[in-house]
Design an enzyme around this catalytic site. Structure first.
Site, PDB file in Angstrom:
ATOM      1  N   MET A  30       0.857  -1.194   0.000  1.00  0.00           N
ATOM      2  CA  MET A  30       0.000   0.000   0.000  1.00  0.00           C
ATOM      3  C   MET A  30       0.893   1.245   0.000  1.00  0.00           C
ATOM      4  O   MET A  30       0.447   2.333   0.365  1.00  0.00           O
ATOM      5  CB  MET A  30      -0.923  -0.005   1.215  1.00  0.00           C
ATOM      6  CG  MET A  30      -1.865  -1.208   1.204  1.00  0.00           C
ATOM      7  SD  MET A  30      -3.416  -0.940   2.067  1.00  0.00           S
ATOM      8  CE  MET A  30      -2.860  -0.627   3.705  1.00  0.00           C
ATOM      9  N   HIS A  37       9.149  -3.459   3.847  1.00  0.00           N
ATOM     10  CA  HIS A  37       8.789  -3.730   2.443  1.00  0.00           C
ATOM     11  C   HIS A  37      10.038  -4.045   1.612  1.00  0.00           C
ATOM     12  O   HIS A  37      10.014  -4.920   0.762  1.00  0.00           O
ATOM     13  CB  HIS A  37       8.121  -2.500   1.804  1.00  0.00           C
ATOM     14  CG  HIS A  37       6.856  -2.063   2.446  1.00  0.00           C
ATOM     15  ND1 HIS A  37       6.766  -0.951   3.245  1.00  0.00           N
ATOM     16  CD2 HIS A  37       5.609  -2.580   2.388  1.00  0.00           C
ATOM     17  CE1 HIS A  37       5.524  -0.797   3.643  1.00  0.00           C
ATOM     18  NE2 HIS A  37       4.801  -1.773   3.154  1.00  0.00           N
ATOM     19  N   MET A 186       8.438  -2.625  12.266  1.00  0.00           N
ATOM     20  CA  MET A 186       8.247  -1.486  11.356  1.00  0.00           C
ATOM     21  C   MET A 186       6.850  -1.514  10.745  1.00  0.00           C
ATOM     22  O   MET A 186       6.350  -2.565  10.362  1.00  0.00           O
ATOM     23  CB  MET A 186       9.288  -1.529  10.253  1.00  0.00           C
ATOM     24  CG  MET A 186      10.627  -1.107  10.742  1.00  0.00           C
ATOM     25  SD  MET A 186      11.700  -0.739   9.350  1.00  0.00           S
ATOM     26  CE  MET A 186      13.177  -0.342  10.250  1.00  0.00           C
ATOM     27  N   SER A 187       6.245  -0.346  10.675  1.00  0.00           N
ATOM     28  CA  SER A 187       4.907  -0.218  10.101  1.00  0.00           C
ATOM     29  C   SER A 187       4.732   1.219   9.635  1.00  0.00           C
ATOM     30  O   SER A 187       5.254   2.153  10.271  1.00  0.00           O
ATOM     31  CB  SER A 187       3.869  -0.535  11.180  1.00  0.00           C
ATOM     32  OG  SER A 187       2.616  -0.011  10.807  1.00  0.00           O
ATOM     33  N   ARG A 189       2.271   2.895   9.996  1.00  0.00           N
ATOM     34  CA  ARG A 189       1.476   3.632  10.986  1.00  0.00           C
ATOM     35  C   ARG A 189       2.316   4.119  12.170  1.00  0.00           C
ATOM     36  O   ARG A 189       1.839   4.951  12.947  1.00  0.00           O
ATOM     37  CB  ARG A 189       0.310   2.769  11.477  1.00  0.00           C
ATOM     38  CG  ARG A 189      -0.716   2.519  10.376  1.00  0.00           C
ATOM     39  CD  ARG A 189      -1.927   1.779  10.880  1.00  0.00           C
ATOM     40  NE  ARG A 189      -3.009   1.792   9.911  1.00  0.00           N
ATOM     41  CZ  ARG A 189      -3.368   0.769   9.145  1.00  0.00           C
ATOM     42  NH1 ARG A 189      -2.731  -0.373   9.227  1.00  0.00           N
ATOM     43  NH2 ARG A 189      -4.380   0.886   8.297  1.00  0.00           N
TER      44      ARG A 189
HETATM   45  O1  PAF Z   1      -0.218  -5.724   3.721  1.00  0.00           O
HETATM   46  C1  PAF Z   1      -0.603  -4.825   2.935  1.00  0.00           C
HETATM   47  O2  PAF Z   1       0.096  -3.854   2.675  1.00  0.00           O
HETATM   48  C2  PAF Z   1      -1.963  -4.951   2.284  1.00  0.00           C
HETATM   49  O3  PAF Z   1      -2.876  -5.561   3.138  1.00  0.00           O
HETATM   50  C3  PAF Z   1      -1.924  -5.666   0.921  1.00  0.00           C
HETATM   51  C4  PAF Z   1      -1.477  -7.107   1.045  1.00  0.00           C
HETATM   52  C5  PAF Z   1      -1.008  -4.916  -0.031  1.00  0.00           C
HETATM   53  C6  PAF Z   1      -3.330  -5.679   0.320  1.00  0.00           C
HETATM   54  O4  PAF Z   1      -3.831  -4.394   0.152  1.00  0.00           O
END
Ligand code: PAF
Length: 280
Positions: A30, A37, A186-187, A189
């Site tokens: 997202m 990530h 880590m997030s 948010r």
């Molecule tokens: O984990 C996330 O960032 C979201 O839930 C995903 C898997 C991209 C789906 O929108």
């Protein structure tokens, strides 16, 4: 890196790669990419010829009172990070591209059992929103391998089940949670935590680690260890949604000595944090 904004363009490119016999690894996101990530992208990069990512703040997985409008959006910075991680294509759809009839009219996917408790109980509709968008993205990207973070443990297990139940020819692999030096997972948010809240936030992980040690030592029952941990969190200012343990694969109540996971979710001020730890 190709930047693709609509699903027809995406399908055409995927079709061309498949025609050439190339394999695809997929990391859906997202956006607002952080080291968590990036570690998934590195994992994906090793798995296939082409690395595809998506950035889409999926409205279907946010309840009306949740933070859809405030969700951090940092597109330019994210695309730079994706390029640096040798991503071949990023899909940047609009809501209209993925939900042309609107959210109410779209077909949704529900993965039973594994979604009933935990996030399913405290964020009704959230996991259905995730399974729906992930299945749509899988249909468009047709990956051989898809990578998810263990931080969203229930999400990862739910997607594994969906892939198995629907016989999707995709290998789902999971990346370990990446943490700040003090242990906080880590997030995107985390940036909403105030300075004081940030100092307390790592207690969630500390108490998970402590609970795991107590369970391993078999001191008292796992139920009472979890209850005590939840009370300690409350005393430190958290509002606890759950602090519990379950079967690691099915997220069902633990029976006998199967591998387990401790799952926790709690709010500090307006920020909801989730974390987990596997228990052998
Ligand atoms: O984990 C996330 O960032 C979201 O839930 C995903 C898997 C991209 C789906 O929108």
């Amino acid at each position: 890196m190709l930047q693709v904004h609509n699903h027809n363009e995406l399908s055409a490119q995927v079709h061309e790669w498949k025609r050439q016999g190339l394999t695809i690894a997929f990391v859906p996101t997202m956006g607002n990419l952080h080291e968590g990530h990036l570690s998934l992208l590195r994992l994906g990069r090793e798995q296939a010829d082409k690395l595809v990512s998506s950035i889409f703040v999926n409205p279907l997985q946010f309840a009306p009172h949740e933070d859809l409008d405030n969700y951090p959006r940092t597109l330019e910075q994210d695309c730079k990070a994706l390029m640096e991680h040798d991503c071949d294509l990023v899909y940047l759809p609009t809501d209209r591209d993925l939900y042309p009839q609107g959210l109410q009219q779209t077909t949704t996917v529900h993965v039973p059992d594994i979604t009933e408790d935990f996030e399913g109980r405290f964020r009704p509709g959230h996991l259905d929103g995730v399974s729906t968008i992930v299945l749509k993205l899988f249909n468009l990207v047709q990956p051989n391998v898809a990578v998810f973070g263990k931080k969203d443990y229930q999400q990862w297990r739910m997607i594994e089940k969906m892939v198995q139940d629907l016989n999707l020819p995709i290998d789902v692999i999971a990346g370990e949670t990446v943490r700040d030096p003090d242990g906080l997972a880590m997030s995107s948010r985390n940036q909403f935590l105030s300075v004081t809240e940030r100092k307390t936030a790592n207690q969630l992980q500390s108490l998970l680690v402590q609970a795991r040690e107590k369970i391993r030592n078999g001191e008292v029952s796992a139920e009472s260890i979890c209850q005590q941990a939840a009370q300690q969190l409350q005393r430190r200012g958290f509002e606890v949604d759950y602090f519990d343990f379950c079967n690691r694969d099915t997220l069902a109540p633990l029976q006998g000595k199967s591998p387990a996971v401790l799952l926790a979710a709690a709010r500090l001020g307006n920020t909801r944090l989730i974390d987990n730890i596997e228990v052998d």
